[in-house]
Scaffold this motif. Structure first.
Motif, short mmCIF file in Angstrom:
data_model
loop_
_atom_site.label_atom_id
_atom_site.label_comp_id
_atom_site.label_asym_id
_atom_site.label_seq_id
_atom_site.Cartn_x
_atom_site.Cartn_y
_atom_site.Cartn_z
N SER A 271 0.83 -1.21 0.05
CA SER A 271 0.15 -0.15 0.11
C SER A 271 1.05 1.27 -0.13
O SER A 271 1.98 1.15 0.34
CB SER A 271 -0.84 0.04 1.30
N ALA A 272 0.26 2.36 -0.42
CA ALA A 272 1.00 3.70 -0.34
C ALA A 272 0.47 4.43 0.62
O ALA A 272 -0.78 4.29 1.18
CB ALA A 272 1.01 4.31 -1.70
N ALA B 212 -3.56 8.06 -3.35
CA ALA B 212 -2.28 7.53 -3.32
C ALA B 212 -1.31 8.59 -3.54
O ALA B 212 -1.61 9.53 -4.32
CB ALA B 212 -2.08 6.37 -4.23
N SER C 282 -2.25 -0.77 -2.88
CA SER C 282 -1.89 -0.42 -4.34
C SER C 282 -2.46 -1.43 -5.17
O SER C 282 -2.02 -2.77 -5.42
CB SER C 282 -0.29 -0.61 -4.37
N CYS D 276 -2.17 -5.24 0.08
CA CYS D 276 -3.19 -4.85 -1.17
C CYS D 276 -4.01 -5.94 -1.53
O CYS D 276 -5.12 -5.63 -2.21
CB CYS D 276 -2.11 -5.17 -2.40
#
Length: 545
Positions: free
Chosen positions: A107-108, A128, A256, A291
């Motif tokens: 993930s961001a 993001a 993500s 994710c």
């Protein structure tokens, strides 16, 4: 040979590769890993401790296992998937064919839609971090982020941390430890609302004030104030302006999922997968870690990703015979899903704050008449203990300023030990003067007691490791992964190895610190005195997240 491509080389992706290679005794798989970051995988959980100055960045490195069947492409971005041709196309034009594909893209950091946060504000509603942030504004999701924040503290006079979840609290305490004046801004009615209710949150607020950390709780931000391209402050929704030349965003993460979305896979908050971590749209594609969106939902904790890694590795290595297709399987009474009890234990790694939660907790929990809640709250001394009991078991607990009691409750919770007929007895140790319990000799600890909860390493596993020749904590870490998660068990593992092998040079030679008497009641002994040498055991993990 079955071609397996893993997209993502973070804590979960790299752990999966190791789990798979370890389980693939028949040598069925040829594995290619595509990692966007150019460095070795590293322990992202400890980035806040880099900010606090407790770790060097080098101590977080998780080396990649060596195998002739493994190829790792570092600094390579996966551009898109061709599911019809079963190919991953990289940004550099490479084409990687696969028979099985595992998405571990993580993930961001989420960047909220506040004017002024981005150098070229597009007003696109946040999401993001796909744009350049204003000078002085930082997320905390990568080694580069941590490095930039540490560099910024050299000149920063006033910092704001936006968001007071676990990461935000750890970052705030880390910045304060470096001598920066810190204000935490959090729009929810209490700090760490996923873990703390308002009563517990108030106790933590008082403790923060004692550390010199200011806070604005129940107030959101509306604008980042920028002058000459540099951050100057944060405007709150009540009109107050909080001056700042450093802003750390701790406002959550965004899975993500771009690759999955563009490939036509089902995506909700994350990549939708079934009980076997498989996409319902393509039986060759799997997703794990941040994710992924499994049926039970994502916790955002690495323990869940590691459990998924073990489960998927076992599935892939146990469900293929010759060239047969990998067909879906589901948990059954005879073969249930591995227990995840204990994977939701949260310890705040924050200098000066002692917070541990597990199971049923937080301000958003649903009332359940089958659950009985008992609490002891004493804000004046910075202590709050709450236990939630149901069916004769501890199903949740919140501990603030009561570390020794928390350790006992974690043991009760993770081992599913029946509670006393009167669960009020669970609170009594918090009222005892001095330590909640005397240090326990290692020989009194059950063999199946979990020493490292992040990796599920028992006392028996460590004993066997030492009997097989391990003489130091790094040796144990390399063989069992103990100490390579949050690091909270390092002192206990050190003491256990020393007890098993009195001649071993665990504490002074390998760790640079003196081992404590083993005591499972101490949640994070020595937390505020971590040394670089002590945590070099992370480098030994993959020689094992």
């Amino acid at each position: 040979m079955t071609r397996l491509v893993v997209i993502g080389n973070g804590m979960v992706g790299s752990r999966f590769v190791e789990d798979l290679l370890g389980a693939d005794a028949a040598g069925r798989y040829d594995v290619t890993v595509v990692g966007a970051e150019a460095c070795e995988p590293y322990n992202r959980v400890l980035l806040s401790e880099v900010v606090a100055g407790k770790h060097d960045l080098s101590a977080l490195t998780l080396p990649t296992p060596q195998s002739p069947r493994l190829t790792v492409l570092r600094g390579e971005q996966a551009d898109h998937l061709d599911r019809e041709d079963r190919v991953v196309v990289t940004a550099g034009g490479g084409r990687l064919r696969y028979d099985r594909l595992v998405l571990a893209t993580g993930s961001a950091a989420r960047v909220p839609p506040l004017p002024g946060l981005r150098a070229a504000d597009r007003g696109d509603g946040g999401g993001a971090d796909d744009g350049t942030l204003t000078h002085g504004v930082h997320g905390l999701r990568s080694i580069d982020d941590a490095r930039e924040i540490v560099a910024a503290t050299l000149n920063a006079q006033r910092a704001v941390v936006l968001g007071a979840g676990v990461l935000g609290m750890e970052a705030a305490c880390g910045l304060a430890r470096r001598g920066v004046a810190v204000t935490v801004v959090h729009p929810a009615s209490t700090l760490m609302e996923r873990q703390l209710d308002e009563e517990a949150g108030r106790v933590v607020e008082l403790a923060m004030s004692g550390l010199g950390i200011d806070h604005r709780v129940g107030v959101g931000a509306t604008e980042a104030l920028v002058e000459d391209g540099r951050l100057r402050g944060l405007r709150l929704d009540d009109g107050e302006i909080v001056p700042a030349d450093l802003l750390v965003l701790a406002t959550g993460t965004v899975p993500s999922t771009v690759l999955a979305t563009t490939a036509g896979l089902s995506v909700d908050r994350g990549v939708v997968v079934d009980d076997d971590l498989r996409s319902p749209d393509d039986h060759r594609v799997f997703a794990i870690g941040d994710c992924a969106q499994p049926p039970e939902g994502g916790s955002g904790l690495v323990a869940q990703g590691w459990e998924q890694s073990r489960r998927l590795a076992a599935l892939l290595c146990g469900s293929i015979s010759g060239g047969a297709e990998l067909l879906p399987t589901r948990p059954t009474a005879a073969s249930p899903r591995p227990s995840s009890v204990g994977s939701d234990v949260v310890r705040l790694k924050a200098h000066g704050l002692d917070v541990v939660t597990m199971g049923v907790c937080g301000s958003q929990r649903v009332d359940d008449p089958a659950q009985r809640t008992l609490r002891l709250s004493d804000p004046d001394v910075g202590r709050h203990v709450e236990v939630v009991v149901s069916g004769g078991l501890l199903v949740g607990a919140t501990c603030v300023g009561a570390g020794a009691v928390a350790a006992d409750l974690v043991t009760t919770y993770t081992r599913r030990t029946p509670v006393p007929a009167d669960p009020a007895y669970l609170l009594l140790p918090a009222l005892m003067p001095g330590p909640a319990s005397a240090p326990t000799s290692p020989d009194a600890i059950p063999d199946d007691a979990t020493i490292c909860r992040c990796n599920g390493v028992s006392k028996a596993a460590i004993v066997a490791c030492v009997h097989d020749g391990a003489t130091s904590v790094p040796d144990v870490a390399a063989a069992t992964r103990a100490t390579t998660g949050c690091g909270g068990c390092s002192d206990d593992v050190c003491a256990l190895v020393e007890w098993l092998s009195p001649a071993a040079s665990t504490s002074k030679d390998a760790l640079g610190t003196t081992a404590m008497a083993f005591s499972p009641s101490d949640v994070r002994p020595g937390e505020n005195h971590v040394t670089k040498g002590k945590h070099m055991n992370h480098n030994a993990e993959t020689a094992a997240s």
